[in-house]
Design a protein around this motif. Structure first.
Motif, mmCIF file in Angstrom:
data_model
loop_
_atom_site.group_PDB
_atom_site.id
_atom_site.type_symbol
_atom_site.label_atom_id
_atom_site.label_comp_id
_atom_site.label_asym_id
_atom_site.label_seq_id
_atom_site.Cartn_x
_atom_site.Cartn_y
_atom_site.Cartn_z
ATOM 1 N N HIS A 265 53.449 38.822 42.464
ATOM 2 C CA HIS A 265 54.869 39.125 42.571
ATOM 3 C C HIS A 265 55.343 39.181 44.015
ATOM 4 O O HIS A 265 56.527 39.025 44.283
ATOM 5 C CB HIS A 265 55.181 40.443 41.852
ATOM 6 N N THR A 266 54.444 39.398 44.958
ATOM 7 C CA THR A 266 54.808 39.332 46.376
ATOM 8 C C THR A 266 54.436 37.986 46.975
ATOM 9 O O THR A 266 55.033 37.551 47.957
ATOM 10 C CB THR A 266 54.131 40.455 47.173
ATOM 11 N N GLY A 267 53.439 37.317 46.389
ATOM 12 C CA GLY A 267 53.218 35.911 46.663
ATOM 13 C C GLY A 267 52.555 35.542 47.963
ATOM 14 O O GLY A 267 52.581 34.373 48.344
ATOM 15 N N ASN A 268 51.951 36.482 48.665
ATOM 16 C CA ASN A 268 51.206 36.138 49.882
ATOM 17 C C ASN A 268 49.766 35.823 49.469
ATOM 18 O O ASN A 268 48.892 36.697 49.497
ATOM 19 C CB ASN A 268 51.244 37.287 50.881
ATOM 20 N N ILE A 269 49.520 34.582 49.087
ATOM 21 C CA ILE A 269 48.237 34.241 48.468
ATOM 22 C C ILE A 269 47.578 33.061 49.164
ATOM 23 O O ILE A 269 48.221 32.265 49.840
ATOM 24 C CB ILE A 269 48.387 33.916 46.969
ATOM 25 N N VAL A 270 46.268 32.991 48.954
ATOM 26 C CA VAL A 270 45.495 31.818 49.351
ATOM 27 C C VAL A 270 44.630 31.423 48.163
ATOM 28 O O VAL A 270 43.993 32.278 47.537
ATOM 29 C CB VAL A 270 44.647 32.076 50.618
ATOM 30 N N ALA A 278 36.462 31.898 52.675
ATOM 31 C CA ALA A 278 36.248 32.898 53.729
ATOM 32 C C ALA A 278 36.726 32.386 55.077
ATOM 33 O O ALA A 278 37.310 33.139 55.873
ATOM 34 C CB ALA A 278 34.767 33.294 53.792
ATOM 35 N N SER A 279 36.521 31.109 55.335
ATOM 36 C CA SER A 279 36.917 30.536 56.622
ATOM 37 C C SER A 279 38.419 30.516 56.807
ATOM 38 O O SER A 279 38.932 30.880 57.867
ATOM 39 C CB SER A 279 36.370 29.107 56.752
ATOM 40 N N ILE A 280 39.147 30.126 55.771
ATOM 41 C CA ILE A 280 40.593 30.056 55.946
ATOM 42 C C ILE A 280 41.210 31.445 55.912
ATOM 43 O O ILE A 280 42.134 31.752 56.670
ATOM 44 C CB ILE A 280 41.241 29.105 54.919
ATOM 45 N N ALA A 281 40.692 32.323 55.057
ATOM 46 C CA ALA A 281 41.230 33.685 55.008
ATOM 47 C C ALA A 281 41.009 34.410 56.332
ATOM 48 O O ALA A 281 41.837 35.229 56.744
ATOM 49 C CB ALA A 281 40.589 34.455 53.857
ATOM 50 N N ALA A 282 39.919 34.111 57.018
ATOM 51 C CA ALA A 282 39.646 34.748 58.311
ATOM 52 C C ALA A 282 40.719 34.398 59.333
ATOM 53 O O ALA A 282 41.020 35.189 60.231
ATOM 54 C CB ALA A 282 38.278 34.329 58.822
ATOM 55 N N LEU A 283 41.317 33.224 59.209
ATOM 56 C CA LEU A 283 42.368 32.827 60.141
ATOM 57 C C LEU A 283 43.612 33.692 60.017
ATOM 58 O O LEU A 283 44.327 33.907 60.985
ATOM 59 C CB LEU A 283 42.733 31.364 59.929
ATOM 60 N N PHE A 284 43.879 34.176 58.809
ATOM 61 C CA PHE A 284 45.065 35.005 58.616
ATOM 62 C C PHE A 284 44.823 36.431 59.121
ATOM 63 O O PHE A 284 45.765 37.113 59.522
ATOM 64 C CB PHE A 284 45.460 35.011 57.140
ATOM 65 N N SER A 285 43.574 36.851 59.149
ATOM 66 C CA SER A 285 43.239 38.167 59.691
ATOM 67 C C SER A 285 43.143 38.138 61.206
ATOM 68 O O SER A 285 43.437 39.127 61.881
ATOM 69 C CB SER A 285 41.897 38.651 59.122
ATOM 70 N N HIS A 286 42.721 36.979 61.751
ATOM 71 C CA HIS A 286 42.545 36.834 63.195
ATOM 72 C C HIS A 286 43.197 35.538 63.650
ATOM 73 O O HIS A 286 42.515 34.566 63.965
ATOM 74 C CB HIS A 286 41.059 36.827 63.557
ATOM 75 N N PRO A 287 44.551 35.480 63.647
ATOM 76 C CA PRO A 287 45.222 34.225 63.988
ATOM 77 C C PRO A 287 44.850 33.730 65.380
ATOM 78 O O PRO A 287 44.693 34.495 66.307
ATOM 79 C CB PRO A 287 46.714 34.609 63.939
#
Length: 292
Positions: A265-270, A278-287
């Motif tokens: 419902h908030t839609g901030n998804i990968v 894990a590799s792409i999600a890490a980019l959102f934590s450490h841009p």
């Protein structure tokens, strides 16, 4: 408590496909109709609606109501009038024309999306993109556990299909070899919600990034192995319910951008094939940080 079983969800995904095909045929009649046949309004900045969005939703709400009585329906254009709110149980989430801006400009990347959520987890759906000659269906039972906790690879109880043939997520194991998709919200006046910084970060680390203008199609292209991953911010459940169910049925992974349980419902998804997640999600934590 476990949810609906595979046989019931297969039947419900078939219903989703049937009504999505009907709505897509209605919308297709207006594609590239020109200014005389197309009435375009602005709901907000960069956010368009046409008479075909509204007519498609009316058809979807009526047909789903007749075929699945007692199951609430939430649509993009008339969600308040549908009498449904996010919550437990079964709820249909429909996007009557995902990619309206593309549709208005004669670009073929648009679709009708019909997704079913159970306790806020996408469990079945269909996406029909008639101008591309593509349709996807899929289902995956809800795992026991807290709502929205579909952050693990899907089990074998479900399936996904592209034009009737079984499909599955890709086998790409490295982000630098991955083709990734994303999109941008209509309101783009502030970071990080506008997704600009994340786009540049992923662009530096992935082989390619595509932005085609339909969240539902992007998710389906993760499910069929075209894309290796997809992320976006500020989506709604009607944007992602069907595509997410199809990704789950294809063996993919969906999380929040911080790798936690997704909130549709908030839609901030990968969403991804799991191997590059894990590799792409890490980019959102450490841009800005490089990754393999």
């Amino acid at each position: 408590m476990s949810g609906r079983g595979s046989a019931e969800l297969l039947e419900l995904s078939g219903i989703a496909l049937r009504v999505a095909e009907e709505a897509a045929a209605l919308v297709q009649a207006g594609f590239r109709a020109g200014p005389r046949g197309l009435r375009v309004e602005e709901k907000g900045p960069h956010d368009l609606v046409t008479q075909f969005d509204r007519a498609s939703e009316e058809l979807l709400v009526a047909r789903l109501g007749a075929l699945t009585p007692g199951v609430a329906v939430v649509g993009e254009e008339q969600s308040a009038a549908c009498g449904a709110a996010p919550g437990g149980g079964l709820v249909w989430y429909v996007d009557p024309l995902d990619g309206t801006t593309n549709f208005v400009h004669g670009h073929p990347f648009w679709c009708v999306s019909v997704g079913l959520m159970e306790d806020d987890t996408p469990v079945a759906g269909a996406v029909v993109a008639p101008a591309l000659g593509l349709r996807w269906t899929g289902f995956q039972p809800r795992e026991p556990g807290p709502r929205g906790a579909a952050a693990e690879p899907a089990a074998s109880a479900g399936e996904a299909r592209r034009n009737g043939e079984r499909c599955a997520v890709s086998a790409t194991a490295s982000l630098r070899h991955a083709m990734v998709a994303t999109g941008f919200p209509p309101i783009r006046d502030r970071a990080p919600d506008n997704n600009f910084d994340a786009f540049m970060t992923v662009k530096r680390n992935a082989q390619a990034v595509r932005r085609c203008g339909s969240a539902a199609i992007d998710l389906c292209m993760v499910a069929d192995g075209t894309y290796d991953a997809y992320w976006e911010r500020r989506l709604h459940a009607w944007d992602v319910a069907a595509g997410s169910a199809i990704v789950r049925g294809a063996g993919g992974v969906i999380t929040a951008l911080d790798s936690g349980p997704p909130n549709y419902h908030t839609g901030n998804i990968v969403a991804s094939n799991g191997l590059v997640h894990a590799s792409i999600a890490a980019l959102f934590s450490h841009p800005g940080s490089p990754t393999r």
